[in-house]
Enzyme design. Structure first.
Site, PDB file in Angstrom:
ATOM      1  CB  CYS A  94      27.917  14.474  43.532  1.00  0.00           C
ATOM      2  SG  CYS A  94      29.324  15.718  43.471  1.00  0.00           S
ATOM      3  CG  LEU A  95      29.368  15.061  37.149  1.00  0.00           C
ATOM      4  CD1 LEU A  95      29.845  16.215  36.281  1.00  0.00           C
ATOM      5  CD2 LEU A  95      28.913  13.624  36.804  1.00  0.00           C
ATOM      6  CG  HIS A 136      24.873  19.906  44.072  1.00  0.00           C
ATOM      7  ND1 HIS A 136      24.582  18.708  44.651  1.00  0.00           N
ATOM      8  CD2 HIS A 136      26.019  19.826  43.616  1.00  0.00           C
ATOM      9  CE1 HIS A 136      25.490  17.630  44.333  1.00  0.00           C
ATOM     10  NE2 HIS A 136      26.557  18.166  43.518  1.00  0.00           N
ATOM     11  CD  GLU A 137      27.293  21.964  40.658  1.00  0.00           C
ATOM     12  OE1 GLU A 137      28.552  21.652  41.073  1.00  0.00           O
ATOM     13  OE2 GLU A 137      26.650  20.771  40.304  1.00  0.00           O
ATOM     14  CG  HIS A 140      30.780  21.174  44.608  1.00  0.00           C
ATOM     15  ND1 HIS A 140      31.361  19.856  45.038  1.00  0.00           N
ATOM     16  CD2 HIS A 140      29.625  20.579  43.951  1.00  0.00           C
ATOM     17  CE1 HIS A 140      30.763  18.779  44.749  1.00  0.00           C
ATOM     18  NE2 HIS A 140      29.766  19.212  43.719  1.00  0.00           N
TER      19      HIS A 140
HETATM   20 ZN   LIG Z   1      28.385  17.968  42.996  1.00  0.00          ZN
END
Ligand SMILES: [Zn+2]
Length: 174
Positions: A94-95, A136-137, A140
């Site tokens: 993850c960024l 995953h996004e 968020h």
């Molecule tokens: Zn992420």
């Protein structure tokens, strides 16, 4: 287009729930484009608006490799309308948690409904890495990070490493 600042775990803003957009207008389109530019620069394959401090239900994804033509996906208000019974495990990163990776189990295939950059309703069926990345996004947008899918023990190990790395980066004061 502009580069945005990516928030890092454990920033509290990453745990807030994002609000739907009324429609995809010029402002949302600009956010999508800025997010894509930020994601390409990082580099990453997906980015959600809360990661750049915008509590909007907006995500961008591009799985194209460096030597391939970009294939950007811009999604607003994404909703899962179907998930497979079958699961898949991917080693996720993850960024907002640079250089940390862990295996996460999620449905292997999904169907997602969203508004595209022209405010059109679209549906997309995805499996493989794309299915994982979309989920995953979308997590968020609920304030959930991939480490929240891990056991507390594993999550704390990552958190401790992060805090240690941060400490050692600080300049020595005398
Ligand atoms: Zn992420």
């Amino acid at each position: 287009m502009a580069l945005l600042n990516i928030l890092n775990y454990p920033d509290k803003r990453l745990h807030k729930i994002a609000k739907p957009v009324d429609k995809v207008d010029a402002e949302v389109r600009r956010l999508m484009d800025d997010m894509l530019e930020t994601m390409y620069k990082a580099p990453g394959i997906g980015l959600a608006a809360p990661q750049v401090g915008e509590l909007k239900r907006v995500i961008v994804i591009d799985l194209a490799r460096e030597d391939e033509k970009p294939q950007p996906l811009r999604m607003a208000n994404p909703e899962l309308i179907a998930v497979s019974d079958e699961d898949a495990v991917y080693n996720e990163g993850c960024l907002s948690l640079p250089e940390h990776y862990a295996d996460v189990t999620r449905p292997a295939a999904i169907k997602v409904r969203y508004l595209d950059h022209e405010n059109e309703i679209r549906e997309l069926e995805a499996d493989g890495l794309l299915a994982t990345c979309i989920q995953h996004e979308m997590d968020h947008l609920e304030g959930i990070l991939f480490v929240d899918h891990l056991t507390a023990l594993k999550r704390n190990m990552i958190l401790r490493k992060l805090l240690k790395a941060k400490k050692s980066q600080q300049p020595v004061s005398a």
